[in-house]
Design a protein around this motif. Structure first.
Motif, PDB file in Angstrom:
ATOM      1  N   ALA A  39      42.919  44.115  57.718  1.00 46.43           N
ATOM      2  CA  ALA A  39      41.560  44.614  57.479  1.00 46.43           C
ATOM      3  C   ALA A  39      41.405  45.091  56.046  1.00 46.43           C
ATOM      4  CB  ALA A  39      41.246  45.744  58.466  1.00 46.43           C
ATOM      5  N   ARG A  40      42.432  45.744  55.508  1.00 45.49           N
ATOM      6  CA  ARG A  40      42.387  46.241  54.137  1.00 45.49           C
ATOM      7  C   ARG A  40      42.368  45.076  53.150  1.00 45.49           C
ATOM      8  NH1 ARG A  40      40.390  49.315  50.347  1.00 45.49           N
ATOM      9  NH2 ARG A  40      41.856  49.741  48.639  1.00 45.49           N
ATOM     10  N   VAL A  41      43.122  44.016  53.438  1.00 48.79           N
ATOM     11  CA  VAL A  41      43.127  42.838  52.580  1.00 48.79           C
ATOM     12  C   VAL A  41      41.731  42.236  52.496  1.00 48.79           C
ATOM     13  CG1 VAL A  41      43.951  40.462  52.354  1.00 48.79           C
ATOM     14  CG2 VAL A  41      45.567  42.296  52.875  1.00 48.79           C
ATOM     15  N   SER A  42      41.062  42.101  53.623  1.00 53.98           N
ATOM     16  CA  SER A  42      39.700  41.563  53.630  1.00 53.98           C
ATOM     17  C   SER A  42      38.756  42.455  52.831  1.00 53.98           C
ATOM     18  CB  SER A  42      39.196  41.424  55.074  1.00 53.98           C
ATOM     19  OG  SER A  42      39.975  40.495  55.800  1.00 53.98           O
ATOM     20  N   GLU A  43      38.924  43.766  52.987  1.00 53.39           N
ATOM     21  CA  GLU A  43      38.058  44.720  52.298  1.00 53.39           C
ATOM     22  C   GLU A  43      38.225  44.630  50.783  1.00 53.39           C
ATOM     23  OE1 GLU A  43      37.265  49.577  52.101  1.00 53.39           O
ATOM     24  OE2 GLU A  43      39.038  48.772  53.121  1.00 53.39           O
ATOM     25  N   VAL A  44      39.467  44.599  50.330  1.00 59.58           N
ATOM     26  CA  VAL A  44      39.705  44.634  48.886  1.00 59.58           C
ATOM     27  C   VAL A  44      39.385  43.276  48.247  1.00 59.58           C
ATOM     28  CG1 VAL A  44      42.156  43.995  48.856  1.00 59.58           C
ATOM     29  CG2 VAL A  44      41.285  45.600  47.168  1.00 59.58           C
ATOM     30  N   LEU A  45      39.529  42.175  48.988  1.00 55.21           N
ATOM     31  CA  LEU A  45      39.126  40.875  48.464  1.00 55.21           C
ATOM     32  C   LEU A  45      37.613  40.838  48.235  1.00 55.21           C
ATOM     33  CD1 LEU A  45      41.309  38.320  50.472  1.00 55.21           C
ATOM     34  CD2 LEU A  45      41.512  38.933  48.058  1.00 55.21           C
ATOM     35  N   GLU A  46      36.871  41.425  49.143  1.00 58.42           N
ATOM     36  CA  GLU A  46      35.420  41.518  48.953  1.00 58.42           C
ATOM     37  C   GLU A  46      35.079  42.379  47.752  1.00 58.42           C
ATOM     38  OE1 GLU A  46      32.627  40.956  52.694  1.00 58.42           O
ATOM     39  OE2 GLU A  46      34.003  42.638  53.009  1.00 58.42           O
ATOM     40  N   ARG A 101      41.519  38.008  39.835  1.00 60.37           N
ATOM     41  CA  ARG A 101      40.863  38.844  40.844  1.00 60.37           C
ATOM     42  C   ARG A 101      41.832  39.165  41.984  1.00 60.37           C
ATOM     43  NH1 ARG A 101      35.017  38.907  40.555  1.00 60.37           N
ATOM     44  NH2 ARG A 101      34.321  37.622  38.800  1.00 60.37           N
ATOM     45  N   ILE A 102      42.669  38.181  42.341  1.00 54.36           N
ATOM     46  CA  ILE A 102      43.689  38.413  43.371  1.00 54.36           C
ATOM     47  C   ILE A 102      44.692  39.464  42.886  1.00 54.36           C
ATOM     48  CG2 ILE A 102      45.604  37.371  44.648  1.00 54.36           C
ATOM     49  CD1 ILE A 102      44.000  34.704  44.524  1.00 54.36           C
ATOM     50  N   ALA A 103      45.090  39.358  41.621  1.00 52.29           N
ATOM     51  CA  ALA A 103      46.024  40.335  41.054  1.00 52.29           C
ATOM     52  C   ALA A 103      45.411  41.736  41.056  1.00 52.29           C
ATOM     53  CB  ALA A 103      46.412  39.928  39.638  1.00 52.29           C
ATOM     54  N   ILE A 104      44.128  41.839  40.761  1.00 51.17           N
ATOM     55  CA  ILE A 104      43.440  43.139  40.787  1.00 51.17           C
ATOM     56  C   ILE A 104      43.376  43.658  42.219  1.00 51.17           C
ATOM     57  CG2 ILE A 104      41.243  44.306  40.372  1.00 51.17           C
ATOM     58  CD1 ILE A 104      40.808  42.303  38.050  1.00 51.17           C
ATOM     59  N   ALA A 105      43.101  42.755  43.177  1.00 49.19           N
ATOM     60  CA  ALA A 105      43.063  43.160  44.589  1.00 49.19           C
ATOM     61  C   ALA A 105      44.420  43.692  45.043  1.00 49.19           C
ATOM     62  CB  ALA A 105      42.638  41.968  45.453  1.00 49.19           C
ATOM     63  N   ARG A 106      45.494  43.023  44.601  1.00 48.06           N
ATOM     64  CA  ARG A 106      46.841  43.496  44.947  1.00 48.06           C
ATOM     65  C   ARG A 106      47.094  44.889  44.383  1.00 48.06           C
ATOM     66  NH1 ARG A 106      51.739  40.140  42.499  1.00 48.06           N
ATOM     67  NH2 ARG A 106      50.616  40.802  40.617  1.00 48.06           N
ATOM     68  N   ALA A 107      46.669  45.097  43.135  1.00 50.29           N
ATOM     69  CA  ALA A 107      46.878  46.403  42.500  1.00 50.29           C
ATOM     70  C   ALA A 107      46.111  47.507  43.205  1.00 50.29           C
ATOM     71  CB  ALA A 107      46.463  46.331  41.034  1.00 50.29           C
ATOM     72  N   VAL A 134      48.363  40.314  48.536  1.00 51.09           N
ATOM     73  CA  VAL A 134      47.513  41.501  48.446  1.00 51.09           C
ATOM     74  C   VAL A 134      47.996  42.602  49.383  1.00 51.09           C
ATOM     75  CG1 VAL A 134      45.160  42.372  48.766  1.00 51.09           C
ATOM     76  CG2 VAL A 134      45.533  40.129  47.727  1.00 51.09           C
ATOM     77  N   GLY A 135      48.490  42.224  50.534  1.00 50.72           N
ATOM     78  CA  GLY A 135      48.934  43.227  51.506  1.00 50.72           C
ATOM     79  C   GLY A 135      50.324  43.758  51.269  1.00 50.72           C
ATOM     80  N   PRO A 174      36.869  36.753  51.901  1.00 49.95           N
ATOM     81  CA  PRO A 174      38.050  37.046  52.725  1.00 49.95           C
ATOM     82  C   PRO A 174      38.595  35.830  53.469  1.00 49.95           C
ATOM     83  CG  PRO A 174      36.385  38.746  53.013  1.00 49.95           C
ATOM     84  CD  PRO A 174      35.746  37.647  52.219  1.00 49.95           C
ATOM     85  N   SER A 175      37.766  34.809  53.669  1.00 51.54           N
ATOM     86  CA  SER A 175      38.225  33.610  54.365  1.00 51.54           C
ATOM     87  C   SER A 175      39.267  32.838  53.564  1.00 51.54           C
ATOM     88  CB  SER A 175      37.038  32.693  54.679  1.00 51.54           C
ATOM     89  OG  SER A 175      36.441  32.215  53.489  1.00 51.54           O
TER      90      SER A 175
END
Length: 340
Positions: free
Chosen positions: A140-147, A170-176, A123-124, A153-154
């Motif tokens: 911090a951004r990774v945690s935010e976008v995973l939420e 959902r992970i792929a969407i978070a990466r995008a 994601v990052g 985020p854990s």
């Protein structure tokens, strides 16, 4: 007193794009003996916060067009403008900025995520590659976008194989979304998912767009997904757009015989309502040697003599509704006779 002409803002402007792939002969010289016309004179725009849906049979050029916009393939002709600037030939920081501004979600979340990388790295990665963001801010951004995509985020230290198919998407969407793009290309984003999970991901994409104001280019076979998510729909056949209008217009008032056939073959939203049945026969012609006239001519139930030799123009047949078909006078070049 002159009235000022107002124009709608445009984020992405695809201008008469062509992509031809050479067919080579010989092992050493590799001399081209022909060209596969994967995308042939396609033009459309996407406004900020808008979803443009692209539909058509497999092999019609949808995914090739996505690769051109992502700069994964060079253009043969035409131009692609992003925020009123050409993306052709971008280098250095300008290329990095463009890559940060355009994200992508692909069909199979398992193959599009590296099995050797943890979620926080996946994601990052767009932020790390395209920006100079410090590591602490990336975390911090990774945690935010995973939420934002509905993941805890854990789980950022886990690997992709530890998630279900829906969670991987959902992970792929978070990466995008991690680099805060303005446009996301969704290439069959739910076709590999179970029906129940598919609905969740579609609703997630809709809510994220409303929250973030991001634009989507949606490529899909499932017409229900396209109808629900899209503001504007373009129908592709053998490398060309044959119809383009608002989603409501295309689905309630299809003009092109090919569009009518697609809708006729799809599962109905209301089975109790009688629908027009349009049956087409034959195979899609080869993009190596497409017909000289209308490319749908040999399969079209409404074909006329003009269709065999004169290519119809994509033109406005009704208010805001464009179609490339000789059934409508605006599509026939000047002087052409469209009489059956």
């Amino acid at each position: 007193m002159m009235t000022a002409v107002t124009t709608e803002p445009v984020l992405l402007d695809v201008r008469h794009v062509r992509k031809y792939f050479p067919v080579n002969k010989g092992v050493l010289l590799r001399k081209p003996v022909g060209w596969i016309k994967a995308v042939d004179d396609v033009a459309f725009t996407i406004a900020p916060g808008q979803t443009f849906g692209l539909v058509g049979e497999s092999g019609c050029g949808k995914s090739t067009l996505a690769k051109l916009i992502l700069l994964l393939e060079p253009l043969t002709e035409g131009d692609i403008m992003f925020d009123e600037r050409s993306v052709t030939g971008l280098r250095g920081d300008a290329l990095k900025n463009y890559r940060a501004s355009v994200g992508a979600v692909f069909q199979d979340p398992f193959s599009s995520l590296s099995p050797r990388m943890r979620v926080k790295e996946i994601v990052g990665d767009p932020l790390a590659v395209t920006t100079d963001t410090p590591r602490s801010q990336i975390e911090a951004r990774v945690s935010e976008v995973l939420e934002q995509v509905g993941l805890n985020p854990s789980t950022a230290s886990n690997y992709p194989h530890e998630f279900s198919g829906g969670q991987r998407q959902r992970i792929a969407i978070a990466r995008a979304l991690s680099a805060s793009p303005r446009l996301v290309i969704l290439d069959e984003p739910v076709s590999a998912l179970d029906a129940s999970i598919r609905a969740q991901i579609i609703n997630l994409l809709k809510s994220l767009q409303q929250e973030l104001g991001v634009s989507y280019l949606l490529i899909a076979h499932d017409l229900g997904t396209v109808r629900f998510l899209s503001d504007v729909v373009g129908v592709m056949y053998l490398g060309q757009l044959v119809e383009k209008s608002t989603s409501r217009e295309v689905f309630t008032n299809p003009l092109h015989p090919y569009t009518r056939a697609l809708l006729s073959a799809a599962l109905p939203v209301r089975p109790d309502v009688q629908r027009e049945e349009v049956v087409i026969s034959g195979e899609v012609p080869s993009p190596l040697d497409p017909p000289s006239g209308c490319r749908f001519y040999a399969r079209c139930p409404a074909a006329m003599a003009i269709c065999e030799n004169v290519q119809p123009l994509l033109a406005e047949a009704e208010d805001g509704h464009e179609v490339a078909c000789h059934l409508y006078p605006t599509s026939s070049p000047a002087g052409a006779n469209a009489t059956p």
